[in-house]
Design a protein around this motif. Sequence first.
Motif, short mmCIF file in Angstrom:
data_model
loop_
_atom_site.label_atom_id
_atom_site.label_comp_id
_atom_site.label_asym_id
_atom_site.label_seq_id
_atom_site.Cartn_x
_atom_site.Cartn_y
_atom_site.Cartn_z
N SER A 1 13.23 14.84 -26.16
CA SER A 1 12.67 14.34 -27.44
C SER A 1 12.78 15.41 -28.53
N GLU A 2 12.59 16.70 -28.17
CA GLU A 2 12.74 17.78 -29.16
C GLU A 2 14.21 17.90 -29.59
N THR B 1 9.72 16.25 -14.74
CA THR B 1 10.12 15.06 -15.49
C THR B 1 9.52 15.08 -16.89
N GLU B 2 8.26 15.48 -17.01
CA GLU B 2 7.61 15.57 -18.32
C GLU B 2 8.29 16.62 -19.20
N ILE B 3 8.63 17.76 -18.58
CA ILE B 3 9.32 18.82 -19.33
C ILE B 3 10.67 18.33 -19.81
N GLU C 1 0.80 -1.21 0.00
CA GLU C 1 0.00 0.00 0.00
C GLU C 1 0.84 1.27 0.00
N THR C 2 2.06 1.20 0.45
CA THR C 2 2.87 2.40 0.58
C THR C 2 3.78 2.59 -0.63
N GLU C 3 3.14 2.72 -1.81
CA GLU C 3 3.90 3.07 -2.99
C GLU C 3 4.29 4.53 -2.85
N PRO C 4 5.51 4.87 -3.25
CA PRO C 4 5.94 6.25 -3.08
C PRO C 4 5.10 7.19 -3.93
N GLU C 5 4.58 8.22 -3.30
CA GLU C 5 3.79 9.21 -4.01
C GLU C 5 4.74 10.17 -4.72
N VAL C 6 4.40 10.46 -5.97
CA VAL C 6 5.24 11.36 -6.75
C VAL C 6 4.72 12.77 -6.56
N ASP C 7 5.65 13.64 -6.22
CA ASP C 7 5.31 15.05 -6.05
C ASP C 7 4.88 15.61 -7.40
N PRO C 8 3.76 16.33 -7.48
CA PRO C 8 3.29 16.85 -8.77
C PRO C 8 4.35 17.73 -9.46
N GLN C 9 5.12 18.47 -8.69
CA GLN C 9 6.16 19.33 -9.29
C GLN C 9 7.25 18.47 -9.93
N VAL C 10 7.62 17.39 -9.26
CA VAL C 10 8.64 16.50 -9.80
C VAL C 10 8.11 15.84 -11.07
N GLU C 11 6.85 15.44 -11.05
CA GLU C 11 6.25 14.82 -12.23
C GLU C 11 6.23 15.79 -13.41
N LEU C 12 5.86 17.04 -13.16
CA LEU C 12 5.83 18.06 -14.21
C LEU C 12 7.23 18.31 -14.76
#
Length: 146
Positions: free
Chosen positions: A138-139, A130-132, A117-128
């Motif tokens: 890719s560009e 990472t996407e950037i 149950e204790t999967e590490p939660e990804v901080d939304p800022q870190v996720e954003l």
Amino acid sequence: MSTEKTGFIAGFKEFISRGNAIDLAVGVVIGAAFGAVVTAIVEKFINPLIAGLVGKPNFDNVLEFHLGSATVQPGAIITALVNFLLVALAIYACIIVPMNKLMRIRDAKAKADEEEETEPEVDPQVELLTEIRDLLQSEKSSAQNS
């Protein structure tokens, strides 16, 4: 005088309804019922096994002597000690060992469930970020391939 009785009665009601007194009463009743189980295990199972192997497990007459008209039986103490050890053995083997095993199994399952149950939660800022980063990579790679 009536306030003293009311105070006394109220205090008594509070004492009786407190969890400690009720828990103690339940413990005594459960203990008495459990005592019957242990007695049955010792008297109907363990003692007959011992009697079958070495004879009757009674040492009352060991070291017996007479003092006047009285009969002194120090062996009765040995019998009581053996009976105590048999009861302790029965409780340990039939109750404690299985309960400890069940508790270890339960704790292991609870720990495994907790780890799942204790999967590490990804901080939304870190996720954003990472996407950037992935988008920029890719560009960059598509610009180099052109």
